[in-house]
Design an enzyme around this catalytic site. Structure first.
Site, PDB file in Angstrom:
ATOM      1  N   SER A 674      67.014  11.867 -15.678  1.00  0.00           N
ATOM      2  CA  SER A 674      67.316  11.983 -17.208  1.00  0.00           C
ATOM      3  C   SER A 674      66.156  12.767 -17.608  1.00  0.00           C
ATOM      4  O   SER A 674      64.803  13.414 -17.136  1.00  0.00           O
ATOM      5  CB  SER A 674      65.946  10.732 -16.830  1.00  0.00           C
ATOM      6  OG  SER A 674      65.018  10.766 -16.585  1.00  0.00           O
ATOM      7  N   HIS A 675      65.554  12.412 -19.421  1.00  0.00           N
ATOM      8  CA  HIS A 675      64.906  13.789 -19.949  1.00  0.00           C
ATOM      9  C   HIS A 675      63.303  13.377 -20.094  1.00  0.00           C
ATOM     10  O   HIS A 675      62.830  14.020 -19.750  1.00  0.00           O
ATOM     11  CB  HIS A 675      64.680  13.072 -21.556  1.00  0.00           C
ATOM     12  CG  HIS A 675      63.656  13.080 -22.785  1.00  0.00           C
ATOM     13  ND1 HIS A 675      64.163  14.586 -23.245  1.00  0.00           N
ATOM     14  CD2 HIS A 675      62.529  13.201 -23.002  1.00  0.00           C
ATOM     15  CE1 HIS A 675      63.547  14.569 -23.748  1.00  0.00           C
ATOM     16  NE2 HIS A 675      61.913  13.922 -23.856  1.00  0.00           N
ATOM     17  N   VAL A 676      62.741  12.216 -19.101  1.00  0.00           N
ATOM     18  CA  VAL A 676      61.280  11.996 -19.216  1.00  0.00           C
ATOM     19  C   VAL A 676      61.407  12.875 -17.437  1.00  0.00           C
ATOM     20  O   VAL A 676      60.063  13.612 -17.001  1.00  0.00           O
ATOM     21  CB  VAL A 676      60.839  10.603 -18.285  1.00  0.00           C
ATOM     22  CG1 VAL A 676      61.042   9.987 -17.301  1.00  0.00           C
ATOM     23  CG2 VAL A 676      59.053  10.874 -18.632  1.00  0.00           C
TER      24      VAL A 676
END
Length: 1071
Positions: A674-676
């Site tokens: 995921s992005h994070v």
């Protein structure tokens, strides 16, 4: 002169007084609760910035406090371990602490305990008492102590009626003084308001439910200076429940709320059903020679104002007589059901006396009170199983002097064998081994379900039967907890499947629960077949089930809590009852039972599947001060001025990591890709999911302390650092050099509105477009590359400067100036303004020509509206330059936001069966010899966006690409699917800069809206077909290896699978 005797203090009050004197002036609140004829006193003190809670009771049996803390109303948060008194045990969302004997006189003793809380973020403490196997509650609800006094004005400020049917709630409040006269008045008023509630829709019925629930939990006055005949109450109930059943029939979207309202209201009944309450108490008195004392006082109450309390009083008398006239059983039965001595005295016709019968009256009283209980339940207890069954199956003239002349016809059209099934349930209702009973109850509910959606003049009786069966499933499951203490996993899993089925049968929107149930059945089948992956698969189903419960709890809270707060304020309901309103609704249903079972199973599955306590997403050593937050989203734009370890309850996957953060630890489960997660690895921030509740509690207890984290690929070792940060840092952490200087080069319009992939250059488009063009013709033929064109850099600025858009340009100039002054609300206004742009004729002409010559469909061929959809999607990509996450990210690294330019990559969407992301070096371990990938069903947005749940994850050695190893099965409940369409992808000059991970900050927008589908993994070949799974995952791994070889460096690759064929839609260097 009249002599006034001073009030003599009880032993608990003496104890409290001694504590108050010792504390000086620091006592902020003092609350006394009745426990039958005993009491519980709670003192809250605030000395020197701490909160100290003293609890004391003269309850005679050994007792435990089952308690939690709350940061917001209705929460049950597990207390940090550092706050637990000695000998306490920590559980999911709660702790248990034993009372200790501390004070006594000749006749009584006091048990007490003290809890010290040095964290001022907590606002209160919910709790219940546990004595032996008995839960002791506050009139059927949790006890709650607030740490600070909330003024009425503050309550009003916090509860202004937003998110409610405000006009309806205010009308209810206006009529409450009339409703307090009697149940007849209250039910008739409710009937009068049902039409208005229906007009207000879901929020209207939420308001009625809150009002009825406040009534049922005794937060409102039941009777005040008004005598009413039982038959009048019964008739009013009958009118209300008849209206509710009619709406249930005609408005299926409100059925779950209507069931909940019905469960708070007795069944009622036209004619003489209520009158029998008056008549039959006289029969009992005459038959058994008990006309004086308590029985006469109860007779007077019954004649003047019967209520649901009479069911409790009748049961208490039966328990007292069965115990061989031990008065303690009478009071215990009353107290367990929320009736205290004070409540008995508060009735208009008060009950002062205790029962006092002769031994020769025993058999007659048990017989007659048992018969009388049926009469009371026929009016007051819609959810009583026995009376609900009798109402559906029919009965005639039962009892000597009881129900005389009564004939209730059986409901026609009941399924064959249904009567025998209900009789089986009644015969086994007290069984210690509850499995057969649960199966019978659920079979009965399944048989009943089709009848509840059909027209039937006895629908109300069928609904009350279903509510009673539902309630009995919950109580039977809780009774079966003891046998689960030593049970094998398959037994717990089977119980879980039964409780999910029960919850699904009570829910309107139950598709996700049904697929969770299928998942549990699949896991049981795998275990039965000795499949080595059963525990890993069951863990994914458990995670999905937890997500389903969280979603249900959020729905309840969003729908009900605002109404509880506003109506609670208007009616002056105790703040503690308002605060825990939604939590109580959840805890009283199957969801709480299910959550408890999942907590039992989780550690077993983790141990069996060798999952450990952590999933380490970014293994970076860190030293920092612990800060506990509820959501990472809430602090993503904050800057911490010292190295900070964030312990965040919620991390969804799209957040930024705040400046100054050296680690993020969470119980939440964002995807590894995921992005994070990518952002954490790029920023060298330790990031990990903690599966062990006790470890999480321990970390939270270290808030404000300096910790050192030492992660491996599968674990995190943490320890306290006694020295100050400067010493610790120089000893343990390598000094980082200054951040690399990052600069954006402004791109100019190159004279073309649209270009084909052969024309993609550094000056025209970003790395996303160039990489996809580079792959074409170079990857193996079995890897597909979608056809692409682009709107190059500078097109947005060219369109904005066109005379068509003069007004939009002027408006944007003003908004940008506003943004430059620090008014970040301008970001939303800028995005809206960009959507007002008109398309120059030349742009439309060039884009059409370029798409058609590249073999792509032109949206305008399907009509002007389709082109308008495409144009809106293009503008949304441009507008995403000003989304909050992207804007603040560029500010952090001091990039000139004005120099950021946005090309738009145009691709035909492949309607994917699956989507994947590959990292050709394992990001969790840094092992370059293995590939790591995640796969989701449908489009990839559920993988890269903030969609709950985990993807299927696997790793694969590069020297053995045909042997992928599953690391986790999917728990995502939602998949996205789309018709044949076009997607417009952001491709800025701010992505993939050296030292700055800009990828994923800007939006890619499909021309058509995706369809959200609730996923059924039990029929998905990727899950159930091992050879298909091996083939697909090996192909994904081989594609990743081939592209890495092509570039000669680790790659971050996105792609899809359609009909078994692999397509790659983009690749970039793995950061």
């Amino acid at each position: 002169m009249v002599s006034v005797q001073p009030h003599s203090l009880s032993i608990v009050e003496k104890f409290a007084k001694e504590r108050e004197e010792r504390a000086g002036g620091s006592v902020t609140s003092k609350k006394k609760f009745k426990l039958g004829d005993k009491e519980l006193l709670v003192l809250v003190m605030k000395p020197a910035g701490k909160t100290i809670v003293h609890l004391a009771t003269d309850f005679p049996e050994p007792a435990k406090l089952h308690w939690a803390l709350s940061r917001k109303p209705g929460e049950w948060l597990a207390p940090p371990r550092g706050l637990l008194p000695p000998g306490s045990t920590s559980e999911d969302r709660a702790a248990e602490t034993e009372f200790v004997s501390s004070f006594s006189d000749q006749n009584n003793k006091v048990q007490s305990l003290e809890i010290e809380i040095d964290d001022d973020s907590y606002i209160g403490m919910p709790f219940v008492l546990l004595s032996g196997q008995n839960w002791i509650k506050n009139n059927g609800s949790d006890f709650y102590v607030q740490f600070s006094v909330v003024s009425k004005q503050a309550q009003k400020d916090a509860s202004d009626g937003q998110g409610t049917a405000k006009a309806l709630l205010e009308k209810i409040a206006d009529k409450e003084s009339e409703a307090q006269k009697s149940f007849m008045h209250r039910f008739n008023i409710a009937s009068d308001l049902v039409g208005e509630a229906k007009n207000a829709g879901e929020l209207g019925f939420a308001g009625i439910l809150v009002w009825m629930r406040f009534m049922a939990t005794r937060q409102l006055i039941w009777n005040k200076n008004y005598n009413v005949k039982p038959r009048e109450i019964s008739k009013a109930q009958d009118r209300l429940t008849d209206l509710l059943q009619n709406i249930y029939r005609s408005e299926p979207q409100y059925r779950e709320l209507l069931r909940m309202i019905l469960s708070t209201v007795g069944r009622g009944g036209e004619g003489d059903v209520g009158q029998r309450i008056r008549d039959e108490i006289l029969v009992i008195q005459r038959n058994n020679d008990c006309k004086g004392g308590m029985m006469e006082e109860w007779h007077q109450k019954l004649h003047n104002n019967t209520s649901p309390d009479d069911v409790v009083i009748c049961q208490a008398l039966i328990d007292y007589i069965r115990s061989d006239f031990d008065i303690r059983f009478y009071w215990k039965s009353l107290n367990d059901n929320g009736i205290t001595k004070e409540r008995l005295l508060s009735y208009d016709r008060a009950i002062h006396s205790e029962p006092n019968f002769r031994r020769d009256q025993k058999d007659g009283l048990l017989r007659d009170l048992g018969n009388y209980m049926r009469t009371l339940k026929a009016v007051h207890s819609g959810a009583d199983l026995e009376s609900s069954i009798m109402n559906c199956m029919g009965y005639v003239s039962e009892g000597q002097g009881f129900m005389v002349g009564v004939k209730i016809n059986p409901i026609s059209g009941l399924p064959s064998g249904f009567e025998e099934l209900l009789q089986f349930v009644l015969d086994h209702i007290e069984d210690k081994n509850v499995e057969a009973l649960l199966e019978g109850l659920l079979e009965a509910r399944q048989e009943l379900r089709p009848l509840l959606s059909k027209s039937n003049d006895r629908l109300r009786d069928l609904l009350f039967l279903d509510i009673a069966l539902d309630s009995t499933v919950r109580t039977a499951t809780e009774r079966g907890y003891e046998e689960l203490n030593t049970a094998k996993p398959e037994k717990i899993m089977y119980f879980i499947s039964l409780v999910i089925e029960n919850l699904a049968l009570s829910s309107d929107d139950n598709e996700d629960l049904v697929y969770c149930l299928k998942g549990w059945n699949q896991a049981l089948s795998m275990l039965g077949n000795r499949d080595s992956q059963w525990a890993l698969y069951a863990k994914s189903v458990l995670d999905r089930t937890r997500l389903a419960l969280a979603s249900k709890a959020e729905w309840y809270h969003h729908l009900l809590q605002p109404s509880a707060e506003y109506l609670g304020f208007l009616l002056g309901v105790d703040q503690w009852a308002v605060n825990i309103f939604t939590e109580e609704i959840i805890r009283s249903g199957s969801a709480a039972t299910l959550s408890s079972l999942l907590n039992r199973l989780d550690p077993v599955l983790r141990e069996t599947a060798h999952l450990g306590s952590w999933q380490v997403i970014s293994p970076v050593e860190a030293i920092g001060y612990v800060v506990v937050v509820d959501e990472l989203l809430a602090v993503q734009n904050k800057s911490y001025n010292q190295p900070t370890i964030l312990v965040a309850n919620s991390v969804k996957g799209e957040e930024e990591i705040p400046d100054g953060t050296v680690a993020v630890l969470t119980p939440d489960m964002p995807d590894v890709l995921s992005h994070v997660s990518v952002r954490a690895r790029n920023s060298k921030v330790c990031f990990a999911t903690c599966f062990d509740h006790n470890i999480l509690v321990e970390l939270q207890a270290n808030e404000g302390k300096l910790l050192q984290l030492k992660p491996t690929s599968a674990d995190i070792v943490y320890s306290k650092v006694e020295s100050d940060l400067r010493t610790a840092s120089s000893r343990n952490v390598k000094e980082e050099g200054p951040l690399p200087s990052i600069k954006l080069v402004r791109k100019r319009f190159g004279g073309r509105y649209a270009i084909s992939s052969e024309e993609f250059t550094n000056e025209m488009v970003g790395a996303k477009s160039r990489n996809i063009a580079y792959l074409k013709g170079k990857v193996p033929t079995w890897v597909g590359i979608p056809t692409s064109v682009a709107l190059p850099f500078g097109v947005f600025e060219k369109v904005l400067s066109d005379g068509l858009n003069q007004g939009v340009a002027a408006k944007l100039q003003v908004l940008k100036h506003k943004l430059g002054k620090g008014d970040f609300s301008a970001l939303t206004e800028i995005r809206k303004t960009v959507l007002e742009l008109a398309a120059p004729t030349q742009l439309v002409k060039e884009l059409k020509s370029t798409m058609q010559s590249s073999g792509m469909p032109w949206p305008g061929d399907e009509g002007q509206q389709r082109w308008e959809q495409a144009w809106t999607a293009i503008k949304k990509v441009w507008a995403s330059k000003w989304n909050e996450r992207a804007y603040f990210s560029t500010r952090k690294v001091k990039l000139d936001h004005d120099c950021l330019c946005m090309a738009v990559l145009v691709q035909e969407i492949i309607n994917a069966d699956y989507a994947f992301v590959i990292h050709t070096t394992n990001p969790s371990s840094g092992d370059s010899s293995e590939i790591y990938a995640e796969v989701v069903k449908g489009l990839g947005e559920t993988l890269v966006g903030a969609y709950p749940g985990r993807a299927l994850s696997f790793r694969c050695k590069k020297n053995n690409l045909n042997s992928p190893q599953i690391l986790g099965y999917p728990s995502k409940p939602i998949g996205l699917f789309i018709r044949r369409s076009i997607i417009f992808r952001s491709d800025s000059n701010g992505e993939d800069l050296e030292g700055y991970a800009g990828a994923g900050l800007y939006d890619s927008v499909p021309m058509d809206e995706e369809e959200r589908v609730v996923l059924d993994y039990s029929t998905d070949p990727l899950i159930v077909d091992a050879s298909f799974r091996q083939s697909i995952l090996a192909s994904v791994a081989r594609a990743g290896s081939a592209i890495e070889e092509l570039y000669g460096s680790p790659q971050d690759i996105e792609g899809v699978v359609r009909d078994g064929k692999i397509y790659v839609v983009q690749t970039r260097p793995q950061m």
